[in-house]
Design an enzyme around this catalytic site. Structure first.
Site, PDB file in Angstrom:
ATOM      1  N   CYS A  90     136.384 -28.633 -16.921  1.00  0.00           N
ATOM      2  CA  CYS A  90     137.116 -29.855 -17.263  1.00  0.00           C
ATOM      3  C   CYS A  90     137.180 -30.159 -18.771  1.00  0.00           C
ATOM      4  O   CYS A  90     138.205 -30.628 -19.251  1.00  0.00           O
ATOM      5  CB  CYS A  90     136.625 -31.055 -16.468  1.00  0.00           C
ATOM      6  N   ARG A 150     125.833 -20.468 -17.261  1.00  0.00           N
ATOM      7  CA  ARG A 150     124.783 -21.431 -17.596  1.00  0.00           C
ATOM      8  C   ARG A 150     123.466 -20.703 -17.657  1.00  0.00           C
ATOM      9  O   ARG A 150     123.141 -19.932 -16.754  1.00  0.00           O
ATOM     10  CB  ARG A 150     124.676 -22.530 -16.526  1.00  0.00           C
ATOM     11  N   GLU A 168     120.045 -20.424 -16.855  1.00  0.00           N
ATOM     12  CA  GLU A 168     119.228 -21.115 -15.855  1.00  0.00           C
ATOM     13  C   GLU A 168     117.738 -20.929 -16.060  1.00  0.00           C
ATOM     14  O   GLU A 168     116.940 -21.590 -15.416  1.00  0.00           O
ATOM     15  CB  GLU A 168     119.598 -20.639 -14.443  1.00  0.00           C
ATOM     16  N   ARG A 194     121.984 -19.788  -7.132  1.00  0.00           N
ATOM     17  CA  ARG A 194     121.645 -20.349  -8.441  1.00  0.00           C
ATOM     18  C   ARG A 194     121.672 -19.224  -9.442  1.00  0.00           C
ATOM     19  O   ARG A 194     120.724 -18.462  -9.547  1.00  0.00           O
ATOM     20  CB  ARG A 194     120.280 -21.016  -8.397  1.00  0.00           C
ATOM     21  N   GLU A 196     137.935 -25.736 -10.565  1.00  0.00           N
ATOM     22  CA  GLU A 196     137.697 -27.121 -10.959  1.00  0.00           C
ATOM     23  C   GLU A 196     138.996 -27.908 -11.010  1.00  0.00           C
ATOM     24  O   GLU A 196     139.773 -27.800 -11.951  1.00  0.00           O
ATOM     25  CB  GLU A 196     136.952 -27.235 -12.291  1.00  0.00           C
ATOM     26  N   ASP A 208     127.859 -35.811  -4.232  1.00  0.00           N
ATOM     27  CA  ASP A 208     127.465 -34.424  -3.989  1.00  0.00           C
ATOM     28  C   ASP A 208     127.670 -34.094  -2.526  1.00  0.00           C
ATOM     29  O   ASP A 208     127.413 -34.933  -1.657  1.00  0.00           O
ATOM     30  CB  ASP A 208     125.978 -34.227  -4.310  1.00  0.00           C
ATOM     31  N   GLU A 248     123.370 -28.236  -2.970  1.00  0.00           N
ATOM     32  CA  GLU A 248     124.563 -28.919  -3.457  1.00  0.00           C
ATOM     33  C   GLU A 248     125.633 -27.841  -3.622  1.00  0.00           C
ATOM     34  O   GLU A 248     125.501 -26.951  -4.452  1.00  0.00           O
ATOM     35  CB  GLU A 248     124.275 -29.576  -4.806  1.00  0.00           C
ATOM     36  N   ASN A 254     130.932 -30.904  -5.660  1.00  0.00           N
ATOM     37  CA  ASN A 254     130.834 -32.310  -6.057  1.00  0.00           C
ATOM     38  C   ASN A 254     132.221 -32.887  -6.293  1.00  0.00           C
ATOM     39  O   ASN A 254     133.220 -32.157  -6.310  1.00  0.00           O
ATOM     40  CB  ASN A 254     129.904 -32.494  -7.262  1.00  0.00           C
ATOM     41  N   CYS A 301     136.898 -35.200 -11.845  1.00  0.00           N
ATOM     42  CA  CYS A 301     136.967 -33.776 -11.540  1.00  0.00           C
ATOM     43  C   CYS A 301     136.105 -33.476 -10.333  1.00  0.00           C
ATOM     44  O   CYS A 301     135.334 -34.318  -9.884  1.00  0.00           O
ATOM     45  CB  CYS A 301     136.510 -32.945 -12.732  1.00  0.00           C
ATOM     46  N   ARG A 318     128.499 -21.040  -3.978  1.00  0.00           N
ATOM     47  CA  ARG A 318     127.770 -22.044  -3.190  1.00  0.00           C
ATOM     48  C   ARG A 318     128.395 -22.215  -1.805  1.00  0.00           C
ATOM     49  O   ARG A 318     127.687 -22.325  -0.810  1.00  0.00           O
ATOM     50  CB  ARG A 318     127.758 -23.386  -3.933  1.00  0.00           C
TER      51      ARG A 318
END
Ligand code: SER
Ligand code: ZN
Length: 504
Positions: free
Chosen positions: A305, A335, A337, A346, A354, A417, A435, A438, A463, A470
């Protein structure tokens, strides 16, 4: 709260008339400038001044409004007046010492640091921050106010630490029969559908796993985004620092980025020693390399976003384009982690669609309901998941490091979530659910930060993160890898599966 500022103005020459020249001008100019800055909010004064050759030292005090706000005006007006009366200019200024006071609720539990020269004490609910050696630029950019805000934020953070993020159950799907009890990543590894990637936290998906990930993407597009009129955009994969400064990510999660650097040059001559070392040693000469690339200048996409907001920045959206509904599925999120990695759910690199929406508050509330319906349709009718929704600390507060003290009653702005039960993690009651999705309304935080306007009225944005790994993990954790156990609706979209290579 009293404040005290000592400044030194450097003059182009010592005035021939000495202190008389200053005496004629400075007290009046200072009084007028201070009065303008203060405007009935307490008192402020020029406490003393002294001329040492070409340096004019002055001290300002005030009771409420911070006196640096008058300093630049004093400098400018003195420069004009002294130029006329004595042909002397004011070259520059600096602030060797500036003491600011502010109320503090609770004494700090641990020392509070600042990255600029300072001394901080807290006594009897009063914080006293002395800033040292501030440059003219620091005054111009208002570092003093920001430094006080930062100290206040750090003190609030200390008393906030250990408090839970908020989480309130909104709704639950029917209970479903679980067809699997295994960790789906382990199960896919055992069948060689996936391989742990060549670099940290990344996965290589073979034909079957890739096919299933793409099936999830297709479902999201055909069952959610297309029916609601979303259009696809394609954005660059790197997020600029400027964008992350505006969203707050740069101060919120700097330790979670993969930073991007550029070579200083692509001239082969400059790289010759590097390539020679590679040829002789068959290793990466990392020190040599570090000298040949620049400092990080961007990050690999963290969320999509921010760059979509950048696309809209400084633009005014026509009424007929509202609510604007677009999505990106091109940029891949990275990311760092660290310790949190686990399996496919994860990871340091994930594929996400998105959707981003911009419109009036009413339009977004309406759209949020439509999105919830479409998502519920996918999770109930196609994937037949056991899932629930919760009202949680908004992603944009988490990612910008803002403190969410408590949730407000209205539930207009914020994040929902979607969580799925993962049987391999334990019982429904005790285990942590995943999760997997979202859905947020952000309010005007990003439309303001990126100056995105409507013809009239206020624009909000929001967003939703559709995490494909996931979705896949949630599905396989509940339904297993065996296609015979998959819901009919899903089978229709997903089958036949591509064949896997046979490894001997
Ligand atoms: N930008 C949102 C997030 O980072 C949705 O993906 O969670
Ligand atoms: Zn987002």
């Amino acid at each position: 709260m009293p404040h005290r500022l000592t400044a030194i103005l450097s003059l182009s020459a010592a005035p021939a008339r000495g202190e008389t020249a200053i005496e004629e001008l400075l007290p009046r100019i200072a009084a007028e400038s201070l009065e303008r800055a203060v405007r009935n909010r307490g008192r402020a004064e020029l406490a003393r001044w002294k001329l040492h050759g070409v340096e004019l030292e002055l001290e300002l005090t005030s009771t409420e409004v911070r006196p640096h706000q008058a300093l630049l005006a004093i400098q400018r007006r003195l420069q004009e007046a002294l130029g006329k009366s004595d042909k002397v200019g004011v070259r520059s200024l600096r602030v060797p010492s500036y003491t600011l006071e502010f109320p503090v609720e609770k004494a700090p539990e641990r020392p509070v640091g600042l990255p600029i020269p300072h001394h901080l004490t807290v006594e009897h609910k009063v914080g006293r921050l002395e800033l040292r050696d501030l440059s003219e630029e620091a005054i111009r950019d208002n570092w003093p106010d920001r430094a006080v805000s930062l100290v206040e934020e750090k003190l609030r953070r200390q008393s906030y630490e250990g408090k839970e993020q908020y989480w309130t159950l909104l709704g639950e799907s029917p209970r479903r029969e679980m067809r699997a009890a295994e960790d789906p990543t382990e199960a896919m590894l055992a069948r060689a559908w996936v391989r742990s990637g060549p670099t940290k936290g990344k996965w290589f998906l073979g034909p079957r796993a890739a096919h299933l990930l793409k099936v999830m993407e297709k479902i999201a597009r055909t069952e959610v985004l297309d029916p609601l009129g979303f259009s696809e955009v394609v954005q660059p994969h790197h997020d600029s620092f400027d964008i992350l400064l505006r969203t707050g990510h740069l101060e919120g999660v700097p330790g979670e980025f993969y930073y991007v650097t550029e070579p200083k040059t692509r001239d082969p001559a400059a790289w010759e020693r590097f390539t020679d070392l590679v040829k002789i040693t068959r290793r990466v000469p990392t020190e040599e390399l570090a000298a040949l690339v620049g400092p990080p200048a961007a990050v690999s996409c963290y969320a999509q976003c921010p760059t979509i907001y950048w696309w809209l920045s400084g633009r005014t959206l026509a009424e007929e384009s509202l609510p604007l509904k677009v999505y990106d599925r091109t940029a891949i999120s990275n990311r760092y982690e660290s310790g949190g990695r686990h399996g496919l759910e994860r990871v340091d690199e994930f594929h996400r669609i998105e959707p981003v929406y911009v419109g009036t508050k009413e339009q977004l509330l309406e759209l949020r309901e439509r999105l919830r319906e479409r998502y519920a349709h996918v999770f109930n009718d196609l994937l037949e998941l056991e899932w629930r929704t919760a009202w949680v600390t908004p992603f944009y507060m988490q990612q910008s490091g803002e403190l969410a003290e408590e949730e407000s009653g209205e539930r207009v702005r914020g994040t929902i979530d979607f969580e799925a039960y993962l049987p391999y993690r334990g019982t429904r009651e005790k285990s942590e659910w995943l999760e997997f999705q979202n859905l947020s309304i952000v309010g005007d935080k990003y439309t303001k930060a990126f100056t995105i306007k409507a013809q009239r009225g206020e624009l909000w944005s929001g967003c939703s993160g559709i995490g494909l790994e996931r979705w896949l993990t949630a599905f396989l954790a509940q339904k297993g890898l065996d296609e015979a156990g998959w819901p009919e609706g899903f089978q229709r979209v997903a089958l036949p599966l591509p064949s896997e290579p046979r490894f001997l």
